[in-house]
Design an enzyme around this catalytic site. Structure first.
Site, mmCIF file in Angstrom:
data_model
loop_
_atom_site.group_PDB
_atom_site.id
_atom_site.type_symbol
_atom_site.label_atom_id
_atom_site.label_comp_id
_atom_site.label_asym_id
_atom_site.label_seq_id
_atom_site.Cartn_x
_atom_site.Cartn_y
_atom_site.Cartn_z
ATOM 1 N N ARG A 107 -12.069 5.082 20.067
ATOM 2 C CA ARG A 107 -10.890 5.761 19.535
ATOM 3 C C ARG A 107 -10.438 5.180 18.205
ATOM 4 N NH1 ARG A 107 -9.785 9.907 18.308
ATOM 5 N NH2 ARG A 107 -10.651 10.488 20.334
ATOM 6 N N LYS A 142 1.901 8.998 -2.268
ATOM 7 C CA LYS A 142 2.350 9.563 -0.990
ATOM 8 C C LYS A 142 1.293 9.277 0.077
ATOM 9 C CE LYS A 142 5.029 13.102 -3.371
ATOM 10 N NZ LYS A 142 5.188 14.537 -3.694
ATOM 11 N N LYS A 174 10.333 8.431 -14.300
ATOM 12 C CA LYS A 174 10.727 9.668 -13.642
ATOM 13 C C LYS A 174 12.157 10.050 -14.002
ATOM 14 C CE LYS A 174 9.236 10.168 -9.392
ATOM 15 N NZ LYS A 174 8.243 11.251 -9.563
ATOM 16 N N GLU A 203 7.429 11.462 -16.981
ATOM 17 C CA GLU A 203 7.607 12.737 -16.286
ATOM 18 C C GLU A 203 8.559 13.614 -17.087
ATOM 19 O OE1 GLU A 203 8.299 13.200 -11.784
ATOM 20 O OE2 GLU A 203 10.305 13.422 -12.664
ATOM 21 N N ASP A 224 6.286 18.219 -14.700
ATOM 22 C CA ASP A 224 6.817 18.341 -13.343
ATOM 23 C C ASP A 224 7.389 19.724 -13.068
ATOM 24 O OD1 ASP A 224 7.435 17.201 -10.778
ATOM 25 O OD2 ASP A 224 9.522 17.141 -11.399
#
Length: 285
Positions: A107, A142, A174, A203, A224
């Site tokens: 597993r 992510k 950002k 960004e 973006d």
């Protein structure tokens, strides 16, 4: 871990010790005793199993699965290489040794192998979708905690390329950074002043910000949530002075439309956060 497996992991850009540590933690989660297998199989019984693909796709994680098997003194023999396209019914790797150990490894090895192959397979779909445009598929941060290096490795197996590995190796300015600094220019100049040789990406939500980033000296710009028309105009404005990366709300069905605008990269968080598990089974032979 054998020298051969250590070499395979190193060649793949993975840290053998980190992989071994992960495998040990995963095995430890199952506890010290397999209360199902021990009453059924004696300590001297042996088995041979085959990891077999049950769908078409791209495989990734074979040396990682082999590391799990190696910790239990099993012999794992790969029959394909990570990054290869495979078809349903194809044997990917065989494992042999004490039956109890094979079942203990099953597993954990499959959890890693099916997840990483799922990431590689999803990446290949995106790579195929933009083939011939010159654009490349790039991942994001992510990722699952503790699995970033493996997930980004799987992206490479699928033909994608990696963005920064963390907050330490490249700067990405950002919207919150820009808001806090007061402008694109101020944010860019602050980062560049402290880290003059670091890769810095800005960004931009609007074409006006693209122009401001260029004027500040940015050589990498992330577009973006722009429309295809806005991206096309951004490519015209930049005219090769900076690399451009499309990001935000991208879907596979419109990947090619975005790629033909002339951007250099498509940033796809779904490669790692939403990839479906690749169907692989382990059957005794």
């Amino acid at each position: 871990m054998t020298p051969e497996l250590t070499e395979r992991l190193t060649a793949a850009g993975l840290d053998p010790q980190a992989v071994e540590d992960l495998a040990r933690r995963a095995l430890a989660e199952d506890g010290d005793v397999d209360v199902t297998s021990e009453p059924i199989f004696g300590p001297q019984e042996t088995a041979r199993g085959e990891f077999t693909a049950r769908q078409d796709g791209v495989v990734a994680g074979l040396p990682v699965a082999a590391a799990v098997c190696g910790l239990l003194d099993l012999r794992a023999v790969p029959h394909v290489r990570d990054g290869e396209r495979v078809i349903a019914g194809q044997v990917l790797m065989t494992v042999s040794g004490p039956t109890r150990a094979v079942l203990r490894a099953e597993r954990i090895a499959l959890n890693l192998l099916t997840h990483l192959s799922g990431v590689a397979t999803e990446t290949r779909r995106w790579v195929d979708a933009v083939a011939g445009t010159g654009a490349r598929i790039r991942d994001t941060r992510k990722t699952l905690p503790g699995l970033r290096a493996l997930q980004k490795y799987a992206v490479r197996c699928g033909g994608g390329v990696n963005h920064r590995m963390g907050l330490h190796d490249a700067a990405l300015i950002k919207d919150n950074h820009i808001a806090a600094a007061g402008s694109v220019t101020k944010a860019y100049e602050a980062v560049r002043a402290m880290y003059p040789s670091l890769h810095v990406q800005v960004e931009c939500d609007t074409l006006a910000q693209v122009e401001e980033a260029l004027a500040a000296g940015a050589t990498s710009i992330l577009l973006d949530n722009m429309t295809v028309g806005e991206m096309t105009e951004a490519v015209r404005l930049v005219a090769g002075r900076a690399e451009l990366e499309a990001s935000g709300g991208l879907t596979l069905d419109r990947a090619r439309d975005v790629a033909v605008t002339g951007v250099d990269y498509l940033a796809v968080g779904a490669l790692t956060h939403s990839a479906r598990s690749f169907d692989i089974g382990l059957d005794f032979s």
